[in-house]
Design a protein around this motif. Structure first.
Motif, PDB file in Angstrom:
ATOM      1  N   MET A  33     -17.840  44.056  26.980  1.00  0.00           N
ATOM      2  CA  MET A  33     -17.463  45.472  26.994  1.00  0.00           C
ATOM      3  C   MET A  33     -17.042  45.963  25.604  1.00  0.00           C
ATOM      4  O   MET A  33     -16.455  47.028  25.477  1.00  0.00           O
ATOM      5  CB  MET A  33     -16.310  45.703  27.980  1.00  0.00           C
ATOM      6  N   VAL A  34     -17.344  45.173  24.569  1.00  0.00           N
ATOM      7  CA  VAL A  34     -16.935  45.505  23.206  1.00  0.00           C
ATOM      8  C   VAL A  34     -18.151  45.514  22.293  1.00  0.00           C
ATOM      9  O   VAL A  34     -18.970  44.605  22.332  1.00  0.00           O
ATOM     10  CB  VAL A  34     -15.906  44.467  22.690  1.00  0.00           C
ATOM     11  N   ALA A  35     -18.256  46.557  21.493  1.00  0.00           N
ATOM     12  CA  ALA A  35     -19.245  46.583  20.414  1.00  0.00           C
ATOM     13  C   ALA A  35     -18.491  46.271  19.121  1.00  0.00           C
ATOM     14  O   ALA A  35     -17.332  46.650  18.962  1.00  0.00           O
ATOM     15  CB  ALA A  35     -19.919  47.939  20.323  1.00  0.00           C
ATOM     16  N   VAL A  36     -19.148  45.567  18.215  1.00  0.00           N
ATOM     17  CA  VAL A  36     -18.509  45.183  16.960  1.00  0.00           C
ATOM     18  C   VAL A  36     -19.274  45.815  15.810  1.00  0.00           C
ATOM     19  O   VAL A  36     -20.497  45.785  15.759  1.00  0.00           O
ATOM     20  CB  VAL A  36     -18.486  43.647  16.808  1.00  0.00           C
ATOM     21  N   GLN A  37     -18.511  46.374  14.902  1.00  0.00           N
ATOM     22  CA  GLN A  37     -19.071  47.006  13.710  1.00  0.00           C
ATOM     23  C   GLN A  37     -18.434  46.352  12.494  1.00  0.00           C
ATOM     24  O   GLN A  37     -17.210  46.206  12.444  1.00  0.00           O
ATOM     25  CB  GLN A  37     -18.729  48.496  13.773  1.00  0.00           C
ATOM     26  N   ILE A  38     -19.254  45.936  11.538  1.00  0.00           N
ATOM     27  CA  ILE A  38     -18.753  45.374  10.289  1.00  0.00           C
ATOM     28  C   ILE A  38     -19.235  46.248   9.154  1.00  0.00           C
ATOM     29  O   ILE A  38     -20.441  46.456   8.987  1.00  0.00           O
ATOM     30  CB  ILE A  38     -19.239  43.922  10.076  1.00  0.00           C
ATOM     31  N   ASP A  39     -18.291  46.771   8.398  1.00  0.00           N
ATOM     32  CA  ASP A  39     -18.604  47.647   7.262  1.00  0.00           C
ATOM     33  C   ASP A  39     -19.584  48.753   7.648  1.00  0.00           C
ATOM     34  O   ASP A  39     -20.523  49.060   6.923  1.00  0.00           O
ATOM     35  CB  ASP A  39     -19.134  46.847   6.079  1.00  0.00           C
ATOM     36  N   GLY A  40     -19.368  49.325   8.832  1.00  0.00           N
ATOM     37  CA  GLY A  40     -20.159  50.467   9.271  1.00  0.00           C
ATOM     38  C   GLY A  40     -21.456  50.127   9.969  1.00  0.00           C
ATOM     39  O   GLY A  40     -22.164  51.016  10.423  1.00  0.00           O
ATOM     40  N   GLU A  41     -21.792  48.834  10.084  1.00  0.00           N
ATOM     41  CA  GLU A  41     -23.043  48.411  10.713  1.00  0.00           C
ATOM     42  C   GLU A  41     -22.742  47.712  12.039  1.00  0.00           C
ATOM     43  O   GLU A  41     -21.944  46.773  12.086  1.00  0.00           O
ATOM     44  CB  GLU A  41     -23.801  47.442   9.809  1.00  0.00           C
ATOM     45  N   ILE A  42     -23.406  48.151  13.099  1.00  0.00           N
ATOM     46  CA  ILE A  42     -23.242  47.523  14.405  1.00  0.00           C
ATOM     47  C   ILE A  42     -23.868  46.123  14.378  1.00  0.00           C
ATOM     48  O   ILE A  42     -24.970  45.942  13.870  1.00  0.00           O
ATOM     49  CB  ILE A  42     -23.914  48.361  15.515  1.00  0.00           C
TER      50      ILE A  42
END
Length: 68
Positions: A33-42
């Motif tokens: 149920m979680v989306a992860v974004q690193i430095d603005g990128e999914i």
């Protein structure tokens, strides 16, 4: 290493940290149920186990919520 997690500085004692490891460290109960974004990128869910979180990365955990 130091990262920013949801806008807050976080110090993590790990030489190699993947997105999956981070979700475990943060005790995310329902990672599906979680989306992860690193430095603005999914990050694609299938890549969680081999996507490395690096020093100074900005990481956002985006929780899906039902509304009504």
């Amino acid at each position: 290493m130091e990262i920013r997690l949801n806008g807050e500085p976080r110090f993590i004692n790990a030489a190699h940290l993947t997105v999956a490891n981070l979700l475990e460290l943060e005790q995310v109960m329902s990672p599906e149920m979680v989306a992860v974004q690193i430095d603005g990128e999914i990050v694609h869910r299938g890549d969680y186990h081999h996507t490395v979180v690096g020093d100074r990365n900005e990481v956002d955990l985006l929780y899906f919520m039902a509304g009504g």
